[in-house]
Design a protein around this motif. Sequence first.
Motif, PDB file in Angstrom:
ATOM      1  N   ALA A 105       0.868  -1.181   0.000  1.00  0.00           N
ATOM      2  CA  ALA A 105       0.000   0.000   0.000  1.00  0.00           C
ATOM      3  C   ALA A 105       0.903   1.229   0.000  1.00  0.00           C
ATOM      4  N   ALA A 106       0.644   2.137  -0.926  1.00  0.00           N
ATOM      5  CA  ALA A 106       1.399   3.392  -1.009  1.00  0.00           C
ATOM      6  C   ALA A 106       0.457   4.534  -0.653  1.00  0.00           C
ATOM      7  N   LYS A 107       1.014   5.551   0.025  1.00  0.00           N
ATOM      8  CA  LYS A 107       0.202   6.691   0.456  1.00  0.00           C
ATOM      9  C   LYS A 107       1.119   7.894   0.639  1.00  0.00           C
ATOM     10  N   LEU A 108       0.727   9.037   0.116  1.00  0.00           N
ATOM     11  CA  LEU A 108       1.516  10.248   0.295  1.00  0.00           C
ATOM     12  C   LEU A 108       1.095  10.942   1.586  1.00  0.00           C
ATOM     13  N   THR A 109       1.896  10.770   2.615  1.00  0.00           N
ATOM     14  CA  THR A 109       1.679  11.452   3.884  1.00  0.00           C
ATOM     15  C   THR A 109       2.434  12.775   3.839  1.00  0.00           C
ATOM     16  N   LEU A 110       2.209  13.619   4.819  1.00  0.00           N
ATOM     17  CA  LEU A 110       2.933  14.887   4.876  1.00  0.00           C
ATOM     18  C   LEU A 110       4.440  14.637   4.967  1.00  0.00           C
ATOM     19  N   GLY A 111       4.818  13.655   5.759  1.00  0.00           N
ATOM     20  CA  GLY A 111       6.239  13.320   5.889  1.00  0.00           C
ATOM     21  C   GLY A 111       6.838  12.804   4.600  1.00  0.00           C
ATOM     22  N   SER A 112       6.106  11.943   3.896  1.00  0.00           N
ATOM     23  CA  SER A 112       6.641  11.414   2.640  1.00  0.00           C
ATOM     24  C   SER A 112       6.676  12.493   1.553  1.00  0.00           C
ATOM     25  N   LEU A 113       5.730  13.433   1.603  1.00  0.00           N
ATOM     26  CA  LEU A 113       5.770  14.559   0.664  1.00  0.00           C
ATOM     27  C   LEU A 113       6.969  15.458   0.938  1.00  0.00           C
ATOM     28  N   ALA A 114       7.280  15.677   2.203  1.00  0.00           N
ATOM     29  CA  ALA A 114       8.455  16.480   2.557  1.00  0.00           C
ATOM     30  C   ALA A 114       9.730  15.793   2.079  1.00  0.00           C
ATOM     31  N   GLU A 115       9.781  14.481   2.235  1.00  0.00           N
ATOM     32  CA  GLU A 115      10.931  13.705   1.762  1.00  0.00           C
ATOM     33  C   GLU A 115      11.061  13.815   0.236  1.00  0.00           C
ATOM     34  N   LEU A 116       9.949  13.718  -0.460  1.00  0.00           N
ATOM     35  CA  LEU A 116       9.951  13.823  -1.917  1.00  0.00           C
ATOM     36  C   LEU A 116      10.387  15.210  -2.368  1.00  0.00           C
ATOM     37  N   GLU A 117       9.861  16.235  -1.705  1.00  0.00           N
ATOM     38  CA  GLU A 117      10.226  17.617  -1.998  1.00  0.00           C
ATOM     39  C   GLU A 117      11.747  17.804  -1.895  1.00  0.00           C
ATOM     40  N   ALA A 118      12.322  17.285  -0.831  1.00  0.00           N
ATOM     41  CA  ALA A 118      13.779  17.396  -0.625  1.00  0.00           C
ATOM     42  C   ALA A 118      14.545  16.595  -1.678  1.00  0.00           C
ATOM     43  N   ARG A 119      14.074  15.386  -1.970  1.00  0.00           N
ATOM     44  CA  ARG A 119      14.754  14.529  -2.950  1.00  0.00           C
ATOM     45  C   ARG A 119      14.779  15.170  -4.334  1.00  0.00           C
ATOM     46  N   LEU A 120      13.685  15.850  -4.675  1.00  0.00           N
ATOM     47  CA  LEU A 120      13.590  16.476  -6.001  1.00  0.00           C
ATOM     48  C   LEU A 120      14.182  17.882  -6.025  1.00  0.00           C
TER      49      LEU A 120
END
Length: 104
Positions: free
Chosen positions: A19-34
């Motif tokens: 199961a995949a889900k964009l949480t606030l934490g995972s969005l912050a991680e993605l923002e930093a990665r990109l």
Amino acid sequence: MANPWTGEVALVIDGTRHAAKLTLGSLAELEARLGAASLSDMVARFEGEALKSADVLALLCAGLRGGGWDGDLEDLLHAEIEGGILEATRVAARLLVLAFRPVQ
């Protein structure tokens, strides 16, 4: 089983359903990665015509981590995603839609 009412989308990696889900934490991680300057800049990147496969993998990784997966981007680089690039892109798009849909 993934629950779309909570923003979850299913993805099968190496024969295992996650199961995949964009949480606030995972969005912050993605923002930093990109290297995105803001959340809206990051979303605009996915809406544009210059979407890269690396962006899709980064989004999937963030969603999977938001769903409780312990892996990282390196793991996805060598994984077999059931349905290939079309399914990976569909799941990535669905994650974004569910994460930013208006709450009713």
